[in-house]
Write a protein that holds these residues in place. Structure first.
Motif, PDB file in Angstrom:
ATOM      1  N   ARG A 250       0.840  -1.200   0.000  1.00 54.29           N
ATOM      2  CA  ARG A 250       0.000   0.000   0.000  1.00 54.29           C
ATOM      3  C   ARG A 250       0.879   1.254   0.000  1.00 54.29           C
ATOM      4  O   ARG A 250       0.625   2.215  -0.730  1.00 54.29           O
ATOM      5  CB  ARG A 250      -0.936  -0.023   1.218  1.00 54.29           C
ATOM      6  N   GLN A 251       1.935   1.244   0.787  1.00 54.25           N
ATOM      7  CA  GLN A 251       2.853   2.388   0.827  1.00 54.25           C
ATOM      8  C   GLN A 251       3.496   2.602  -0.549  1.00 54.25           C
ATOM      9  O   GLN A 251       3.670   3.739  -1.001  1.00 54.25           O
ATOM     10  CB  GLN A 251       3.966   2.149   1.854  1.00 54.25           C
TER      11      GLN A 251
ATOM     12  N   THR B 180       2.321   1.757  -3.539  1.00 55.44           N
ATOM     13  CA  THR B 180       1.392   2.293  -4.539  1.00 55.44           C
ATOM     14  C   THR B 180       1.040   3.743  -4.210  1.00 55.44           C
ATOM     15  O   THR B 180       0.835   4.567  -5.113  1.00 55.44           O
ATOM     16  CB  THR B 180       0.151   1.385  -4.708  1.00 55.44           C
ATOM     17  N   ASP B 181       1.027   4.107  -2.926  1.00 51.06           N
ATOM     18  CA  ASP B 181       0.820   5.514  -2.550  1.00 51.06           C
ATOM     19  C   ASP B 181       1.955   6.390  -3.072  1.00 51.06           C
ATOM     20  O   ASP B 181       1.726   7.504  -3.540  1.00 51.06           O
ATOM     21  CB  ASP B 181       0.739   5.664  -1.021  1.00 51.06           C
TER      22      ASP B 181
ATOM     23  N   SER C 233       1.462   7.137  -6.585  1.00 52.09           N
ATOM     24  CA  SER C 233       0.416   8.139  -6.804  1.00 52.09           C
ATOM     25  C   SER C 233       0.951   9.559  -6.654  1.00 52.09           C
ATOM     26  O   SER C 233       0.384  10.494  -7.206  1.00 52.09           O
ATOM     27  CB  SER C 233      -0.727   7.947  -5.792  1.00 52.09           C
ATOM     28  N   LYS C 234       2.005   9.716  -5.886  1.00 55.82           N
ATOM     29  CA  LYS C 234       2.565  11.061  -5.673  1.00 55.82           C
ATOM     30  C   LYS C 234       3.531  11.452  -6.789  1.00 55.82           C
ATOM     31  O   LYS C 234       3.996  12.600  -6.843  1.00 55.82           O
ATOM     32  CB  LYS C 234       3.313  11.107  -4.333  1.00 55.82           C
TER      33      LYS C 234
END
Lengths: 192, 397
Positions: B225-226, B228-229, B232-233
């Protein structure tokens, strides 16, 4: 769009065709022109027939595809005549420059260009290379013939690039022999 | 003030020149056509003392990426280069590099994957690696390959990201195509990329940490999750770095290069060198009164979905050109098409979109192909019907 000239080179791998394209591009750069120079690579092996392409323009060049309808065809190895269709796609008022001891009239006949508006130029670059460079590397000398036939770039700018590029890796006398041979090729060009 | 030198360079030498100016701590690579000139030229820079880089000549691409992972985990600024089957052989470690959040920069000279054996350009290599967690930038010219590599260092090392970046250029077409470009001063590149101080380093023995640890179902999911976050940035960072690069070079970069899109009713979307030919064709079609535009995405990962939606609002028919096939996907479509479709569908847009597969194994693409695409798009807008979702350009049937 400014004046764009498209050149197709025919040679055999190992004859310096790629280097010749680079030198011509370098001279175009000296003149603040835009250019592309790229080989058409197949399975690489010494002596195989190869093609290469050069575009020179006053304006930036956006397109990225092989040249199918060149204005100028340069045949670096005369024994390709009859093996490769060197005039394929050549503009009706285009230019063919052949490295050969034969006179232009004979080449015009061989290429089936009798009565055509295509201009035919010849120069025995191989003989000049063997005599002055002691090696069969005629491609760069063909630049002298291209300039004579097209006035595409200044001969002095090619000389400058040769001194800079070849000077970085070859001995001074070899570089100067290349410069002299280029001038000789320029002078010995025949049209017919 | 921008100070640069005009040069005649092909894409591979342009990439090597960028690497020389970046002067990474470690470069581990294995030569493969058509990327060889990059490794060969860079190793010459090493031999001539023009860089301080530790150059590791490895026995395979799998080893190259493994060495990169080790060096980056040790806190180094790390680069490599590859193509085609070389990238395929790296595969396992490519995924690991991203998952360990190591900001490695890799030049990829796009080439068809075997079999049959083919050394020429298509995008099956980097498109195959599109789910590996790397940021992907595609370059049209040698200039863009050079510019993108320099920016990639800043993007990868951004503290919000710490993600590896691949910078693509088309094999032979760009890689071996000599063209006019501008090279920045060494000091300008050095100042732009700055120095890199890794947040975590294996060699920081005062603060010992573990990299690539065992991770069970208790935390693996959170780590993904980290990751893929972070991806996103990336878009904002890519845009910011692209603008800043414009200040030192006069060449700003965004997510797309859009041409004649403002009032376009038809649009062509294509990556890399083919966009140059497409732009020329669009120019000619515009002169004939056809309301057509061109979108050349520079960023494929992360995928600029919202930006595509914004750019294509008001467009009636879109042709997406793919230089690779996603085998077994809907109608055997290409990855760029599938992503564009997903973005438009999710946004509720009903734009007609068709796909053209082109250029596999180096098959050339000419202006008449774009004329055909434009004519197909005009048919679609006239009839409202899509005859063929996926077609092929320049293919003998």
């Amino acid at each position: 769009m400014g004046k764009l000239t498209e050149i197709r080179w025919h040679g055999r791998a190992g004859q310096g065709v790629v280097t010749a394209g680079e030198l011509l591009a370098g001279a175009a750069l000296e003149e603040d022109k835009y250019f592309q120079s790229f080989p058409d690579y197949g399975p690489e092996r010494m002596g195989a027939p190869i093609k290469a392409y050069t575009r020179i323009s006053d304006e930036p060049i956006d397109v990225h595809y092989q040249i199918l309808s060149p204005e100028v065809v340069v045949v670096v190895n005369p024994n390709l005549l009859g093996i490769v269709d060197v005039t394929e796609g050549l503009a009706g008022n285009g230019i063919v420059i052949v490295n050969t001891p034969e006179p232009p009239k004979k080449i015009r006949q061989v290429l089936g260009l009798k009565g055509s508006k295509v201009r035919v130029f010849t120069v025995d670059a191989t003989a000049i290379a063997l005599e002055m460079l002691k090696r069969n590397i005629p491609a760069t000398l063909m630049i002298g013939a291209i300039i004579r036939a097209t006035k595409l770039v200044e001969l002095d700018n090619v000389v400058h690039v040769i001194r800079e590029k070849l000077g970085a890796k070859l001995r001074g006398e070899i570089v100067e022999a290349n410069v002299k041979a280029l001038h000789r090729a320029y002078e010995k060009v025949q049209e017919g | 003030m921008v100070v640069s030198t005009k040069m005649a360079l092909d894409g591979a030498h342009a990439a090597a020149r960028a690497m020389q100016q970046i002067n990474p701590d470690v470069l581990a690579a294995y030569p493969i056509t058509p990327q060889t000139a990059i490794v060969q030229t860079f190793s010459q820079y090493v031999a001539d003392g023009e860089v301080d880089t530790e150059f590791i000549a490895v026995e395979s691409e799998h080893a190259a990426m493994s060495a990169c992972v080790g060096a980056a985990a040790a806190g180094g600024r790390v680069m490599t280069a590859t193509a085609a089957n070389g990238l395929a052989l790296m595969w396992e470690i490519v995924y690991i590099a991203a998952s360990m959040r190591l900001p490695i920069v890799m030049a990829v000279v796009n080439r068809a994957l075997s079999a049959p054996l083919n050394i020429h350009c298509d995008h099956s290599d980097s498109m195959g690696a599109r789910e590996a967690g790397w940021i992907q930038l595609y370059s049209e010219t040698a200039q863009e390959a050079y510019d993108n590599l320099i920016q990639a260092v800043r993007i990868a090392e951004h503290p919000d990201l710490l993600l590896p970046v691949m910078v693509m250029q088309d094999g032979f077409i760009t890689g071996h195509g000599l063209e006019r470009m501008e090279v920045l001063e060494d000091s300008a590149v050095r100042d732009f990329i700055g120095t890199y101080k890794a947040k975590y380093s294996l060699l920081d023995i005062d603060h010992p940490i573990t990299f690539g640890a065992w991770d069970m179902y208790d935390y693996y999911f959170e780590h993904k999750r980290q990751q893929t976050d972070a991806m996103s940035k990336a878009m904002k960072v890519i845009v910011d770095v692209g603008e800043e690069f414009g200040k030192i070079s006069g060449r700003s970069y965004g997510i797309f290069d859009a041409y004649a899109m403002d009032d376009a009713e038809l649009a062509i979307i294509v990556l890399s060198s083919t966009a140059g030919t497409a732009r020329t064709s669009v120019k000619e079609l515009r002169a004939e009164g056809v309301k057509i535009g061109l979108l050349k995405p520079r960023v494929f990962r992360p995928f600029p979905a919202q930006e595509f939606v914004d750019a294509l609002k008001g467009v009636k028919a879109v042709a997406v050109l793919d230089r690779s096939i996603s085998f077994g996907a809907m109608d055997g479509a290409g990855p760029l098409f599938l992503e564009v479709c997903a973005a438009l569908f999710a946004a509720g847009l009903k734009t007609k979109v068709v796909n053209y597969i082109y250029g596999l194994g180096g098959r050339d693409i000419f202006p008449q192909h774009f004329a055909q695409v434009a004519s197909d798009l005009q048919d679609i807008t006239a009839t409202g019907k899509v005859k063929s979702l996926v077609s092929y350009l320049g293919l003998r049937e």
